[in-house]
Design a protein around this motif. Structure first.
Motif, PDB file in Angstrom:
ATOM      1  N   LEU A  21      -8.866 -32.939 -40.378  1.00  0.00           N
ATOM      2  CA  LEU A  21      -8.397 -31.588 -40.010  1.00  0.00           C
ATOM      3  C   LEU A  21      -7.178 -31.072 -39.668  1.00  0.00           C
ATOM      4  O   LEU A  21      -6.393 -30.282 -40.031  1.00  0.00           O
ATOM      5  CB  LEU A  21      -9.798 -30.786 -39.217  1.00  0.00           C
ATOM      6  N   ALA A  22      -6.941 -31.897 -38.704  1.00  0.00           N
ATOM      7  CA  ALA A  22      -5.444 -32.057 -37.920  1.00  0.00           C
ATOM      8  C   ALA A  22      -4.500 -31.947 -38.943  1.00  0.00           C
ATOM      9  O   ALA A  22      -3.501 -31.210 -38.992  1.00  0.00           O
ATOM     10  CB  ALA A  22      -5.527 -32.783 -36.729  1.00  0.00           C
ATOM     11  N   GLY A  23      -4.528 -32.959 -39.882  1.00  0.00           N
ATOM     12  CA  GLY A  23      -3.573 -33.390 -40.829  1.00  0.00           C
ATOM     13  C   GLY A  23      -3.437 -32.256 -41.786  1.00  0.00           C
ATOM     14  O   GLY A  23      -2.349 -31.919 -42.148  1.00  0.00           O
ATOM     15  N   SER A  24      -4.619 -31.623 -42.175  1.00  0.00           N
ATOM     16  CA  SER A  24      -4.611 -30.532 -43.195  1.00  0.00           C
ATOM     17  C   SER A  24      -3.841 -29.345 -42.546  1.00  0.00           C
ATOM     18  O   SER A  24      -3.030 -28.688 -43.191  1.00  0.00           O
ATOM     19  CB  SER A  24      -6.116 -30.183 -43.603  1.00  0.00           C
ATOM     20  N   LEU A  25      -4.277 -28.959 -41.293  1.00  0.00           N
ATOM     21  CA  LEU A  25      -3.311 -28.000 -40.649  1.00  0.00           C
ATOM     22  C   LEU A  25      -2.064 -27.890 -40.429  1.00  0.00           C
ATOM     23  O   LEU A  25      -1.088 -27.351 -40.500  1.00  0.00           O
ATOM     24  CB  LEU A  25      -4.283 -27.653 -39.140  1.00  0.00           C
ATOM     25  N   ALA A  26      -1.657 -29.526 -39.988  1.00  0.00           N
ATOM     26  CA  ALA A  26      -0.202 -29.731 -40.090  1.00  0.00           C
ATOM     27  C   ALA A  26       0.389 -29.674 -41.291  1.00  0.00           C
ATOM     28  O   ALA A  26       1.681 -29.014 -41.482  1.00  0.00           O
ATOM     29  CB  ALA A  26       0.030 -31.233 -39.319  1.00  0.00           C
ATOM     30  N   ALA A  27      -0.078 -29.929 -42.417  1.00  0.00           N
ATOM     31  CA  ALA A  27       0.494 -29.899 -43.772  1.00  0.00           C
ATOM     32  C   ALA A  27       0.825 -28.420 -44.190  1.00  0.00           C
ATOM     33  O   ALA A  27       1.712 -27.947 -45.034  1.00  0.00           O
ATOM     34  CB  ALA A  27      -0.287 -30.430 -44.800  1.00  0.00           C
ATOM     35  N   ARG A  28       0.082 -27.453 -43.499  1.00  0.00           N
ATOM     36  CA  ARG A  28       0.199 -26.054 -43.664  1.00  0.00           C
ATOM     37  C   ARG A  28       1.300 -25.396 -42.692  1.00  0.00           C
ATOM     38  O   ARG A  28       1.610 -24.297 -42.623  1.00  0.00           O
ATOM     39  CB  ARG A  28      -1.107 -25.304 -43.579  1.00  0.00           C
ATOM     40  N   GLY A  48       1.432 -38.512 -38.002  1.00  0.00           N
ATOM     41  CA  GLY A  48       2.359 -37.709 -37.878  1.00  0.00           C
ATOM     42  C   GLY A  48       1.952 -36.500 -36.749  1.00  0.00           C
ATOM     43  O   GLY A  48       2.821 -35.555 -36.902  1.00  0.00           O
ATOM     44  N   LEU A  49       1.315 -36.637 -35.879  1.00  0.00           N
ATOM     45  CA  LEU A  49       0.529 -35.579 -35.002  1.00  0.00           C
ATOM     46  C   LEU A  49       1.060 -36.184 -33.572  1.00  0.00           C
ATOM     47  O   LEU A  49       1.307 -37.133 -33.335  1.00  0.00           O
ATOM     48  CB  LEU A  49      -0.892 -35.447 -35.090  1.00  0.00           C
ATOM     49  N   THR A  50       1.050 -35.000 -32.708  1.00  0.00           N
ATOM     50  CA  THR A  50       1.650 -35.326 -31.234  1.00  0.00           C
ATOM     51  C   THR A  50      -0.140 -35.812 -30.475  1.00  0.00           C
ATOM     52  O   THR A  50      -1.045 -35.284 -30.684  1.00  0.00           O
ATOM     53  CB  THR A  50       1.949 -34.049 -30.470  1.00  0.00           C
ATOM     54  N   PHE A  51       0.447 -36.833 -29.649  1.00  0.00           N
ATOM     55  CA  PHE A  51      -0.979 -37.440 -28.986  1.00  0.00           C
ATOM     56  C   PHE A  51      -0.692 -37.351 -27.787  1.00  0.00           C
ATOM     57  O   PHE A  51       0.186 -37.204 -27.007  1.00  0.00           O
ATOM     58  CB  PHE A  51      -0.811 -38.955 -29.376  1.00  0.00           C
TER      59      PHE A  51
END
Length: 148
Positions: A21-28, A48-51
């Protein structure tokens, strides 16, 4: 675009659907911060997300129970199930809420999406004084959490 915190328990089954879900939101174009166990730092950063780590390494970050914890001595049944639920989901609440509070103090203009078993937002739902969390939703990819 929105700034969204995605929070998942320290378990692969809790993180995996939220990471997608996070990846999909980041792609948007949304800015995503994933809050979970340090064990999953590489998974989050490789996406590619902040941890942000939400579990201290001496207690809540360990969902792998060993001889020293006493967990292996418990027989399958209500006692073991109670131990599992309390140690995995209830005991970390104060640490999780502290991390969440810090993130919202740094930037109150964020949303929270968390697994239903990530209970760090629970004190806010119970009107903890000074809570900055106002926009959140809890989701679950697990149909039933009952043990047979």
């Amino acid at each position: 675009m929105a700034k969204i915190i995605i929070a998942a328990p320290a378990a692969p089954g809790g993180l995996s659907p939220l990471l997608r879900l996070a990846g999909s939101l980041a792609a948007r174009g949304h800015r995503i911060t994933v809050v979970t166990s340090g064990r999953f730092r590489a998974d989050v950063e490789n996406a590619g997300l902040t941890f942000v780590s939400a579990y201290d390494s001496t207690a809540s970050d360990t969902l792998v129970f060993d001889e020293a914890s006493g967990w292996v001595k418990l027989v399958r049944g209500p006692e073991k199930s109670n131990n599992d639920w309390i140690s995995r989901f209830v005991d970390p609440v104060a640490d999780l809420h502290a991390v969440l509070t810090r993130l919202f103090e740094e930037d109150p203009n964020q949303y929270l999406i968390c697994d239903t078993l990530w209970l760090g937002g629970l004190p806010t739902a119970l009107d903890t004084p000074g809570s900055l969390l106002r926009r959140w939703v809890a989701v679950s990819a697990v149909a039933s959490a009952l043990e047979q």
